[in-house]
Scaffold this motif. Structure first.
Motif, PDB file in Angstrom:
ATOM      1  N   PHE A 231       0.912  -0.889   0.096  1.00  0.00           N
ATOM      2  CA  PHE A 231       0.052  -0.137   0.133  1.00  0.00           C
ATOM      3  C   PHE A 231       0.535   1.518   0.118  1.00  0.00           C
ATOM      4  O   PHE A 231       0.967   1.923  -0.905  1.00  0.00           O
ATOM      5  N   ALA A 232       1.923   1.313   0.354  1.00  0.00           N
ATOM      6  CA  ALA A 232       3.116   2.639   1.174  1.00  0.00           C
ATOM      7  C   ALA A 232       3.196   2.678  -0.815  1.00  0.00           C
ATOM      8  O   ALA A 232       3.074   3.624  -0.620  1.00  0.00           O
ATOM      9  N   ILE A 233       3.602   1.521  -1.009  1.00  0.00           N
ATOM     10  CA  ILE A 233       4.907   1.754  -1.868  1.00  0.00           C
ATOM     11  C   ILE A 233       3.889   2.829  -3.019  1.00  0.00           C
ATOM     12  O   ILE A 233       4.081   3.336  -3.865  1.00  0.00           O
ATOM     13  N   GLN A 234       3.071   1.935  -3.381  1.00  0.00           N
ATOM     14  CA  GLN A 234       1.568   2.157  -4.593  1.00  0.00           C
ATOM     15  C   GLN A 234       0.851   4.183  -3.773  1.00  0.00           C
ATOM     16  O   GLN A 234       0.260   4.585  -4.699  1.00  0.00           O
ATOM     17  N   PHE A 235       1.135   4.341  -2.594  1.00  0.00           N
ATOM     18  CA  PHE A 235       0.182   5.565  -2.383  1.00  0.00           C
ATOM     19  C   PHE A 235       1.657   6.469  -2.560  1.00  0.00           C
ATOM     20  O   PHE A 235       0.681   8.110  -2.465  1.00  0.00           O
ATOM     21  N   PHE A 236       2.930   6.453  -2.127  1.00  0.00           N
ATOM     22  CA  PHE A 236       4.004   7.519  -2.703  1.00  0.00           C
ATOM     23  C   PHE A 236       4.023   7.850  -4.138  1.00  0.00           C
ATOM     24  O   PHE A 236       3.886   8.931  -4.527  1.00  0.00           O
ATOM     25  N   TRP A 237       3.856   7.228  -5.034  1.00  0.00           N
ATOM     26  CA  TRP A 237       4.234   6.932  -6.488  1.00  0.00           C
ATOM     27  C   TRP A 237       2.106   7.405  -6.943  1.00  0.00           C
ATOM     28  O   TRP A 237       2.864   8.686  -7.876  1.00  0.00           O
ATOM     29  N   GLN A 238       1.204   7.539  -5.866  1.00  0.00           N
ATOM     30  CA  GLN A 238       0.421   8.452  -6.836  1.00  0.00           C
ATOM     31  C   GLN A 238       0.465   9.610  -6.921  1.00  0.00           C
ATOM     32  O   GLN A 238       0.436  10.307  -8.070  1.00  0.00           O
ATOM     33  N   PHE A 239       1.554  10.397  -5.842  1.00  0.00           N
ATOM     34  CA  PHE A 239       1.216  11.349  -6.176  1.00  0.00           C
ATOM     35  C   PHE A 239       2.263  12.824  -7.017  1.00  0.00           C
ATOM     36  O   PHE A 239       1.829  13.321  -7.639  1.00  0.00           O
ATOM     37  N   PRO A 240       3.774  11.894  -7.641  1.00  0.00           N
ATOM     38  CA  PRO A 240       3.609  12.579  -8.222  1.00  0.00           C
ATOM     39  C   PRO A 240       3.629  11.865 -10.139  1.00  0.00           C
ATOM     40  O   PRO A 240       3.598  12.739 -11.124  1.00  0.00           O
ATOM     41  N   HIS A 241       2.802  10.473  -9.921  1.00  0.00           N
ATOM     42  CA  HIS A 241       1.824  10.521 -10.964  1.00  0.00           C
ATOM     43  C   HIS A 241       1.193  10.905 -11.277  1.00  0.00           C
ATOM     44  O   HIS A 241       0.832  11.845 -12.258  1.00  0.00           O
ATOM     45  N   PHE A 242       0.110  11.913 -10.178  1.00  0.00           N
ATOM     46  CA  PHE A 242      -1.174  12.148 -10.495  1.00  0.00           C
ATOM     47  C   PHE A 242      -0.984  13.845 -10.557  1.00  0.00           C
ATOM     48  O   PHE A 242      -1.312  15.273 -11.632  1.00  0.00           O
ATOM     49  N   TRP A 243       0.194  14.334 -10.143  1.00  0.00           N
ATOM     50  CA  TRP A 243       0.786  15.636 -10.584  1.00  0.00           C
ATOM     51  C   TRP A 243       1.018  16.277 -11.687  1.00  0.00           C
ATOM     52  O   TRP A 243       1.823  16.969 -12.168  1.00  0.00           O
ATOM     53  N   ALA A 244       2.091  15.072 -12.095  1.00  0.00           N
ATOM     54  CA  ALA A 244       2.732  14.889 -13.498  1.00  0.00           C
ATOM     55  C   ALA A 244       1.228  15.389 -14.766  1.00  0.00           C
ATOM     56  O   ALA A 244       1.461  16.375 -15.431  1.00  0.00           O
ATOM     57  N   ILE A 245       0.010  14.304 -14.183  1.00  0.00           N
ATOM     58  CA  ILE A 245      -1.146  14.715 -15.222  1.00  0.00           C
ATOM     59  C   ILE A 245      -1.755  16.448 -14.621  1.00  0.00           C
ATOM     60  O   ILE A 245      -2.046  16.815 -15.585  1.00  0.00           O
ATOM     61  N   GLY A 246      -1.928  16.677 -13.164  1.00  0.00           N
ATOM     62  CA  GLY A 246      -2.118  18.133 -13.004  1.00  0.00           C
ATOM     63  C   GLY A 246      -1.531  19.272 -13.859  1.00  0.00           C
ATOM     64  O   GLY A 246      -1.737  20.516 -14.201  1.00  0.00           O
ATOM     65  N   TRP A 247      -0.394  18.358 -14.168  1.00  0.00           N
ATOM     66  CA  TRP A 247       1.252  19.688 -14.635  1.00  0.00           C
ATOM     67  C   TRP A 247       0.495  20.005 -15.943  1.00  0.00           C
ATOM     68  O   TRP A 247      -0.157  21.440 -16.509  1.00  0.00           O
ATOM     69  N   PHE A 248       0.394  18.506 -16.873  1.00  0.00           N
ATOM     70  CA  PHE A 248       0.714  19.047 -18.352  1.00  0.00           C
ATOM     71  C   PHE A 248      -0.923  19.554 -18.803  1.00  0.00           C
ATOM     72  O   PHE A 248      -1.011  19.422 -19.932  1.00  0.00           O
TER      73      PHE A 248
ATOM     74  N   GLN B 249       6.002  19.348 -21.305  1.00  0.00           N
ATOM     75  CA  GLN B 249       6.254  17.897 -22.266  1.00  0.00           C
ATOM     76  C   GLN B 249       7.355  17.768 -20.796  1.00  0.00           C
ATOM     77  O   GLN B 249       7.077  15.817 -20.977  1.00  0.00           O
ATOM     78  N   ALA B 250       7.577  17.788 -20.224  1.00  0.00           N
ATOM     79  CA  ALA B 250       9.087  17.171 -19.240  1.00  0.00           C
ATOM     80  C   ALA B 250       7.311  16.372 -18.163  1.00  0.00           C
ATOM     81  O   ALA B 250       7.895  15.566 -17.691  1.00  0.00           O
ATOM     82  N   ALA B 251       6.742  16.781 -17.725  1.00  0.00           N
ATOM     83  CA  ALA B 251       5.449  16.639 -16.717  1.00  0.00           C
ATOM     84  C   ALA B 251       4.844  15.690 -18.007  1.00  0.00           C
ATOM     85  O   ALA B 251       5.131  14.530 -17.340  1.00  0.00           O
ATOM     86  N   ARG B 252       4.255  15.434 -18.710  1.00  0.00           N
ATOM     87  CA  ARG B 252       3.760  14.157 -19.823  1.00  0.00           C
ATOM     88  C   ARG B 252       4.734  13.249 -19.314  1.00  0.00           C
ATOM     89  O   ARG B 252       4.015  11.868 -19.701  1.00  0.00           O
ATOM     90  N   THR B 253       6.322  13.326 -20.214  1.00  0.00           N
ATOM     91  CA  THR B 253       7.225  12.363 -19.849  1.00  0.00           C
ATOM     92  C   THR B 253       6.963  11.923 -18.706  1.00  0.00           C
ATOM     93  O   THR B 253       7.400  10.357 -18.905  1.00  0.00           O
ATOM     94  N   LEU B 254       7.242  12.375 -17.314  1.00  0.00           N
ATOM     95  CA  LEU B 254       6.938  12.002 -16.402  1.00  0.00           C
ATOM     96  C   LEU B 254       5.581  11.090 -16.093  1.00  0.00           C
ATOM     97  O   LEU B 254       6.235   9.670 -15.078  1.00  0.00           O
ATOM     98  N   MET B 255       4.741  10.832 -16.799  1.00  0.00           N
ATOM     99  CA  MET B 255       3.752  10.226 -16.600  1.00  0.00           C
ATOM    100  C   MET B 255       3.837   9.591 -16.878  1.00  0.00           C
ATOM    101  O   MET B 255       3.464   8.205 -16.625  1.00  0.00           O
ATOM    102  N   ILE B 256       3.777   9.564 -18.449  1.00  0.00           N
ATOM    103  CA  ILE B 256       3.976   7.483 -19.109  1.00  0.00           C
ATOM    104  C   ILE B 256       5.186   7.402 -18.106  1.00  0.00           C
ATOM    105  O   ILE B 256       5.335   5.853 -17.893  1.00  0.00           O
ATOM    106  N   VAL B 257       6.717   7.777 -17.282  1.00  0.00           N
ATOM    107  CA  VAL B 257       7.235   6.737 -16.223  1.00  0.00           C
ATOM    108  C   VAL B 257       7.101   6.672 -15.670  1.00  0.00           C
ATOM    109  O   VAL B 257       7.360   5.663 -15.427  1.00  0.00           O
ATOM    110  N   SER B 258       6.421   6.907 -15.464  1.00  0.00           N
ATOM    111  CA  SER B 258       5.319   6.909 -13.138  1.00  0.00           C
ATOM    112  C   SER B 258       4.996   5.553 -13.726  1.00  0.00           C
ATOM    113  O   SER B 258       4.848   4.677 -13.358  1.00  0.00           O
ATOM    114  N   VAL B 259       3.869   5.387 -15.452  1.00  0.00           N
ATOM    115  CA  VAL B 259       3.390   4.204 -15.054  1.00  0.00           C
ATOM    116  C   VAL B 259       4.206   2.846 -15.212  1.00  0.00           C
ATOM    117  O   VAL B 259       3.586   1.999 -15.199  1.00  0.00           O
ATOM    118  N   SER B 260       4.981   3.422 -16.172  1.00  0.00           N
ATOM    119  CA  SER B 260       5.815   2.205 -16.336  1.00  0.00           C
ATOM    120  C   SER B 260       7.142   2.028 -15.535  1.00  0.00           C
ATOM    121  O   SER B 260       6.422   0.312 -15.144  1.00  0.00           O
TER     122      SER B 260
END
Length: 297
Positions: A174-191, A270-281
């Motif tokens: 749970f902790a792993i995926q919980f912390f991961w949500q933030f950079p993932h969500f924020w990358a989406i929120g950015w682009f 573009q940097a935010a979009r790339t981060l989102m793709i990287v986060s999913v990977s």
């Protein structure tokens, strides 16, 4: 001519069904749940595996359908969401609510047949996503914190389905995926910042695309990496990864962190979009490495 019209209508209905339940997102959630199950189980029960897949899909589909009903007017304002079936008027609220209600009943019932704790966490996930996260999205960036909870449940849910027990192991997942949500969500929120703005959503921690938000992305990427490496130290019960897998996970995490720093450096869409793709990977590959580590060592 009649055949062509019929196939178009069928395609439209299928497409709308996939959209109202967010099929691609639901399938990624199912993947996380199945990974958690494989990590927790001693002998794979394929019946339980199938039940978990369907239960998880219904659970996510219900949450997404409720979300699109509640946000239909706001969805109509944003380019990304204006063509959703309810927002566009192709599907009535009653039909969408029927799908959401049926999916909720099916999801919780199926998960209950696995064990009661799995059903409980599934129900909590639907409730938090629909009744807390969705209403908060237009009010405060803290909505991301609330949304990270149901978003982090699937990986943990699989372990609970396998063991009927909640302890340090599913807590770590749970902790792993919980912390991961933030950079993932924020990358989406950015682009998607400008589009979200049309609907009144400010998902970034400072409500702006600024250095402070980028720093928060880096901080939570670091937390994600650290949480991902905890199982290598033998302090998380039956959840354990070998040093080789820890090195692989560490390298994946450093790659993730690199793109978080790139967002801080460039501050671009573009940097935010790339981060989102990287986060999913990252989260997908991490789950694969965890599962392979268990079955290969």
């Amino acid at each position: 001519m009649d055949t062509t019209v019929t196939s178009t209508v069928k395609h439209s209905v299928i497409s709308d069904f996939k959209e109202i339940t967010k099929m691609r997102l639901a399938l990624s959630v199912v993947f996380s749940s199945l990974a958690g199950y494989l990590l927790g189980v001693e002998t794979v029960d394929y019946k339980t595996l199938v039940l978990l897949a369907f239960g998880g899909y219904f659970m996510v589909g219900a949450s997404n359908a409720f979300n699109q009903i509640i946000e239909k007017d706001l969805d109509a304002l944003m380019d990304r969401t204006k063509d959703r079936p309810v927002a566009a008027g192709r599907m009535s609220v009653n039909v969408a609510f029927s799908i959401a209600a049926i999916f909720t009943i099916l999801g919780i019932t199926i998960l209950y047949t696995i064990n009661q704790q799995t059903a409980m966490f599934g129900a909590i996930s639907i409730f938090l996503y629909t009744c807390v996260y969705t209403p908060l999205k237009t009010k405060t960036p803290l909505a991301v914190f609330v949304g990270a909870i149901p978003g982090a449940i699937p990986f943990m849910l699989g372990w609970v389905a396998a063991t009927d027990n909640f302890g340090i192991e599913p807590g770590t997942l749970f902790a792993i995926q919980f912390f991961w949500q933030f950079p993932h969500f924020w990358a989406i929120g950015w682009f998607l910042f400008e589009d979200y703005k049309k609907g009144g959503f400010f998902m970034l921690p400072t409500r702006k695309r600024d250095r402070a938000s980028a720093v928060q992305v880096i901080v939570y990427s670091v937390w994600t990496l650290l949480a991902s490496l905890i199982p290598a130290f033998g302090i998380t019960g039956k959840l354990y990864i070998t040093p080789i897998s820890a090195v692989i996970v560490g390298l994946l995490g450093l790659g993730f962190l690199y793109y978080a720093f790139q967002l801080f450096k460039k501050m671009t869409t573009q940097a935010a979009r790339t981060l989102m793709i990287v986060s999913v990977s990252y989260i997908t590959l991490l789950q694969i490495v965890y599962v392979l580590d268990k079955f290969i060592r």
